[in-house]
Design an enzyme around this catalytic site. Structure first.
Site, PDB file in Angstrom:
ATOM      1  N   GLU A   1      21.784 -13.703   5.795  1.00  0.00           N
ATOM      2  CA  GLU A   1      20.754 -12.936   6.450  1.00  0.00           C
ATOM      3  C   GLU A   1      21.242 -12.071   7.656  1.00  0.00           C
ATOM      4  OE1 GLU A   1      17.109 -12.063   5.603  1.00  0.00           O
ATOM      5  OE2 GLU A   1      17.813 -10.789   7.273  1.00  0.00           O
TER       6      GLU A   1
ATOM      7  N   ARG B   1      19.232  -9.998   9.452  1.00  0.00           N
ATOM      8  CA  ARG B   1      18.119  -9.872  10.348  1.00  0.00           C
ATOM      9  C   ARG B   1      18.254 -10.903  11.240  1.00  0.00           C
ATOM     10  NH1 ARG B   1      12.748  -7.214   8.879  1.00  0.00           N
ATOM     11  NH2 ARG B   1      13.482  -7.321   6.723  1.00  0.00           N
TER      12      ARG B   1
ATOM     13  N   THR C   1      15.896 -12.908  12.307  1.00  0.00           N
ATOM     14  CA  THR C   1      15.084 -14.144  12.038  1.00  0.00           C
ATOM     15  C   THR C   1      15.050 -14.085  10.496  1.00  0.00           C
ATOM     16  OG1 THR C   1      13.051 -12.632  12.087  1.00  0.00           O
ATOM     17  CG2 THR C   1      13.460 -14.335  13.976  1.00  0.00           C
TER      18      THR C   1
ATOM     19  N   GLY D   1      13.059 -15.110   6.499  1.00  0.00           N
ATOM     20  CA  GLY D   1      11.692 -14.628   5.967  1.00  0.00           C
ATOM     21  C   GLY D   1      11.631 -13.451   5.336  1.00  0.00           C
TER      22      GLY D   1
ATOM     23  N   GLY E   1      -0.441   7.749  -0.169  1.00  0.00           N
ATOM     24  CA  GLY E   1      -0.226   7.001  -1.111  1.00  0.00           C
ATOM     25  C   GLY E   1      -1.539   6.037  -1.099  1.00  0.00           C
TER      26      GLY E   1
ATOM     27  N   GLY F   1      -2.102   3.106  -2.460  1.00  0.00           N
ATOM     28  CA  GLY F   1      -1.556   1.971  -3.067  1.00  0.00           C
ATOM     29  C   GLY F   1      -2.011   0.683  -2.013  1.00  0.00           C
TER      30      GLY F   1
ATOM     31  N   GLU G   1      -3.450  10.886  -2.198  1.00  0.00           N
ATOM     32  CA  GLU G   1      -3.020  10.118  -3.375  1.00  0.00           C
ATOM     33  C   GLU G   1      -2.835  11.099  -4.318  1.00  0.00           C
ATOM     34  OE1 GLU G   1      -2.285   7.135  -4.502  1.00  0.00           O
ATOM     35  OE2 GLU G   1      -1.692   8.155  -6.338  1.00  0.00           O
TER      36      GLU G   1
ATOM     37  N   HIS H   1     -21.723 -25.217  -5.321  1.00  0.00           N
ATOM     38  CA  HIS H   1     -22.630 -24.278  -4.974  1.00  0.00           C
ATOM     39  C   HIS H   1     -23.044 -24.532  -3.481  1.00  0.00           C
ATOM     40  CE1 HIS H   1     -26.319 -21.772  -4.949  1.00  0.00           C
ATOM     41  NE2 HIS H   1     -26.944 -22.704  -4.618  1.00  0.00           N
TER      42      HIS H   1
HETATM   43  P1  NAD Z   1       2.124   1.510  -4.395  1.00  0.00           P
HETATM   44  O1  NAD Z   1       3.030   1.504  -5.438  1.00  0.00           O
HETATM   45  O2  NAD Z   1       1.137  -0.123  -4.190  1.00  0.00           O
HETATM   46  O3  NAD Z   1       1.334   2.661  -4.056  1.00  0.00           O
HETATM   47  C1  NAD Z   1       1.902   3.835  -3.836  1.00  0.00           C
HETATM   48  C2  NAD Z   1       0.795   4.946  -4.211  1.00  0.00           C
HETATM   49  O4  NAD Z   1       1.307   6.249  -3.848  1.00  0.00           O
HETATM   50  C3  NAD Z   1       0.585   5.069  -5.535  1.00  0.00           C
HETATM   51  O5  NAD Z   1      -0.902   5.143  -5.662  1.00  0.00           O
HETATM   52  C4  NAD Z   1       1.351   6.296  -5.805  1.00  0.00           C
HETATM   53  O6  NAD Z   1       0.482   7.273  -6.996  1.00  0.00           O
HETATM   54  C5  NAD Z   1       1.159   7.256  -4.642  1.00  0.00           C
HETATM   55  N1  NAD Z   1       1.934   8.381  -4.502  1.00  0.00           N
HETATM   56  C6  NAD Z   1       3.377   8.308  -4.805  1.00  0.00           C
HETATM   57  N2  NAD Z   1       4.018   9.271  -4.629  1.00  0.00           N
HETATM   58  C7  NAD Z   1       3.167  10.176  -3.796  1.00  0.00           C
HETATM   59  C8  NAD Z   1       3.166  11.259  -3.041  1.00  0.00           C
HETATM   60  N3  NAD Z   1       4.092  12.391  -3.226  1.00  0.00           N
HETATM   61  N4  NAD Z   1       1.818  11.701  -2.570  1.00  0.00           N
HETATM   62  C9  NAD Z   1       0.744  11.032  -2.777  1.00  0.00           C
HETATM   63  N5  NAD Z   1       0.685   9.824  -3.251  1.00  0.00           N
HETATM   64  C10 NAD Z   1       1.849   9.406  -3.870  1.00  0.00           C
HETATM   65  O7  NAD Z   1       3.029   1.170  -3.294  1.00  0.00           O
HETATM   66  P2  NAD Z   1       2.898   0.647  -1.524  1.00  0.00           P
HETATM   67  O8  NAD Z   1       1.426   0.713  -1.360  1.00  0.00           O
HETATM   68  O9  NAD Z   1       3.687   1.594  -0.692  1.00  0.00           O
HETATM   69  O10 NAD Z   1       3.338  -0.581  -1.669  1.00  0.00           O
HETATM   70  C11 NAD Z   1       4.850  -0.978  -1.990  1.00  0.00           C
HETATM   71  C12 NAD Z   1       4.997  -2.113  -2.634  1.00  0.00           C
HETATM   72  O11 NAD Z   1       4.803  -3.376  -2.000  1.00  0.00           O
HETATM   73  C13 NAD Z   1       4.146  -2.300  -3.941  1.00  0.00           C
HETATM   74  O12 NAD Z   1       4.859  -2.938  -5.149  1.00  0.00           O
HETATM   75  C14 NAD Z   1       3.175  -3.472  -3.566  1.00  0.00           C
HETATM   76  O13 NAD Z   1       2.569  -4.334  -4.459  1.00  0.00           O
HETATM   77  C15 NAD Z   1       3.840  -4.174  -2.455  1.00  0.00           C
HETATM   78  N6  NAD Z   1       3.064  -4.688  -1.357  1.00  0.00           N
HETATM   79  C16 NAD Z   1       1.996  -5.823  -1.808  1.00  0.00           C
HETATM   80  C17 NAD Z   1       1.138  -6.010  -0.915  1.00  0.00           C
HETATM   81  C18 NAD Z   1       0.282  -7.321  -1.250  1.00  0.00           C
HETATM   82  O14 NAD Z   1       0.439  -8.105  -2.297  1.00  0.00           O
HETATM   83  N7  NAD Z   1      -0.956  -7.236  -0.871  1.00  0.00           N
HETATM   84  C19 NAD Z   1       1.041  -5.578   0.220  1.00  0.00           C
HETATM   85  C20 NAD Z   1       1.996  -4.767   0.614  1.00  0.00           C
HETATM   86  C21 NAD Z   1       2.878  -4.133  -0.314  1.00  0.00           C
END
Ligand code: NAD
Length: 460
Positions: free
Chosen positions: A30, A32, A34, A36, A175, A177, A198, A439
């Protein structure tokens, strides 16, 4: 035998500990400071520290506490909020160092690079191993024309967005996401105006369509502005601001948008560059991932891969389970991960969680029965002033076997474990409906949604 894990994600350190528990001589590289990986250092854990703290702030500032008879006027102490985030990370990463010592896992400090099929170099020293596990995780996908510089705190990725020294006036999230919605929620709660751009016609790709639609409605109600079907083609830093150029995804007239902070969260890509994979005789697929067999072995005997570097959802818990399974397989046992039952959770408020198939995917495979129950009909959610969301249970129309469960609820991330376990045991919707649920709990909404599969929920 040596199991060598390179740059441990949650997958890597878990694999190392399990390998050591199974009696293998284990070292873990690793680079880094730390242990994890991304999750503990700059991902799941610090983001939850900020999400949790900002929820308290908003409950006080937004009137939710006042509604319950607690009149307070909060004052944001952002350095202290960051302090508790740093403490959370420090405690947990230190805990892994302790577990390494306890299990006699050697930490090789540095980034590993293959020098052959059974050897790696770490910090100028070569180590040979009978088995090598690649668990190098992923990093943010760069967006052409949008240069991330976390130090300047204007165009940032998820790591930079955790550490902002002040609340931005206007934050643009690229994005819609998981990362964009979680970190966008943090800064909105603390007072920023948040705009989410998005590319697709809806947020949260991959999730059930009902969930995506309702989540969009809820986040809009909370004050996040969405620009769907829109792409960012450029972001320039001008003084202390960023100027973004936006275009309709399908093409058309460009517009500009000014922001104090831009968060680039358009996905992540596997960390396979710089590993010297060619020296080990390994190649990556078109998406830059390392392909493995179901036991996580690669095409090179003795080299294994898990987590974000292999196909599948990029989730810490998937990587952890693969870490346990790969160590068991190396030790000659049978390590299995059921990739059909991997829950996913978005830690917003309310939380959003799902496991198994979406209704759309399930319908493509055959006839289904769907039961839905709104959180507004759940006594505990109602009493807690958390009426948003629903539970949806999707079952096979013939066998009644549960194919997928989707939840929007304040504690959806905790509730989804029950659904995952039921599916792992091959439960039918009737099995869930006839299981006694305490409940008053939010989980009763799962029972009611299961009852709704046969059209017989009680409280609606
Ligand atoms: P994501 O894949 O969840 O979402 C990315 C979003 O960006 C998508 O909706 C996509 O359509 C959009 N997008 C792509 N290119 C674009 C553009 N040029 N302009 C505008 N929108 C665009 O990715 P993320 O949110 O960056 O997360 C990355 C990864 O990390 C994912 O696989 C996610 O599952 C993981 N993650 C998970 C958690 C969790 O489980 N709670 C938390 C954080 C990250």
């Amino acid at each position: 035998m040596t199991c060598l894990s390179s740059v441990p994600s949650p997958g890597g350190y878990v694999a190392a500990i399990r390998a050591a528990q199974l009696g293998l001589k284990t070292a873990c590289a690793e680079g880094r400071e730390t242990l994890g990986g991304t999750c503990l250092n700059v991902g799941c854990i610090p983001s939850k520290a900020m999400l949790h703290a900002s929820e308290y702030y908003e409950a006080a500032a937004g009137g939710a506490m006042a509604k319950m008879g607690i009149d307070v006027t909060p004052k944001l102490n952002l350095p202290a909020m960051h302090g508790q985030r740093v403490d959370a990370v420090k405690g947990l990463t230190g805990g892994i160092e302790f577990l390494f010592k306890k299990n006699k896992v050697d930490w090789l400090k540095g980034y590993a690079q293959f020098t052959g099929k059974d050897s790696v170099e770490v910090a100028g020293k070569t180590y040979r191993a009978k088995n090598i596990v690649i668990a190098t995780g992923s990093s943010v996908t760069p967006l052409p024309g949008v240069a991330v510089d976390n130090d300047k705190q204007i165009i940032v990725d998820s790591t930079g967005a955790l550490e902002l020294a002040k609340v931005p006036g206007h934050m643009v999230v690229i994005g819609g996401g998981v990362i964009g919605l979680e970190l966008g929620s943090v800064w909105r709660r603390l007072g920023a105006k948040v705009t989410c751009v998005e590319f697709l016609d809806q947020i949260l790709p991959g999730m059930d369509a009902d969930v995506r639609k309702d989540a969009n409605r809820i986040f809009k109600k909370q004050g996040i502005e969405f620009k769907l079907k829109t792409k960012v083609t450029k972001a320039e830093v001008k003084g202390k601001k960023a100027v973004l150029t936006l275009e309709p995804a399908a093409g058309g007239d460009a517009e500009t948008l000014e922001a104090d902070v831009v968060l680039v969260s358009i996905g992540r890509r596997p960390n396979t560059e710089g590993l010297g994979l060619d020296k080990a005789g390994l190649a990556v697929n078109q998406r830059g991932q390392i392909e493995t067999d179901h036991d996580f072995s690669t095409q090179v005997p003795g080299i294994w891969a898990i987590g974000d570097v292999i196909p599948g959802p990029m989730l810490a818990h998937k990587a952890e389970d693969e870490g346990i399974a790969v160590a068991e397989n190396i030790a000659g046992l049978t390590g299995i991960v059921n990739h059909d039952v991997i829950p996913s959770v978005v830690y917003t408020m309310p939380e959003i969680a799902g496991v198994g198939l979406t209704e759309e995917q399930a319908k493509e495979r055959g006839e289904v029965k769907v039961g839905k129950f709104p959180m507004a009909g759940n006594s505990r959610a109602k009493t807690n002033h958390e009426p948003d969301g629903f539970v949806k249970v999707i079952a096979d129309a013939n066998s009644d076997r549960v194919l997928g469960v989707w939840i929007i609820a304040s504690v959806a991330g905790t509730m989804i474990a029950q659904a995952a376990q039921a599916m792992e045991f091959g439960a039918t919707s009737e099995d869930i409906a006839y299981t006694c649920h305490a409940h008053p709990t939010h989980s009763e909404a799962i029972k009611e949604a299961a009852m709704a599969v046969t059209g017989k929920p009680i409280h609606i």
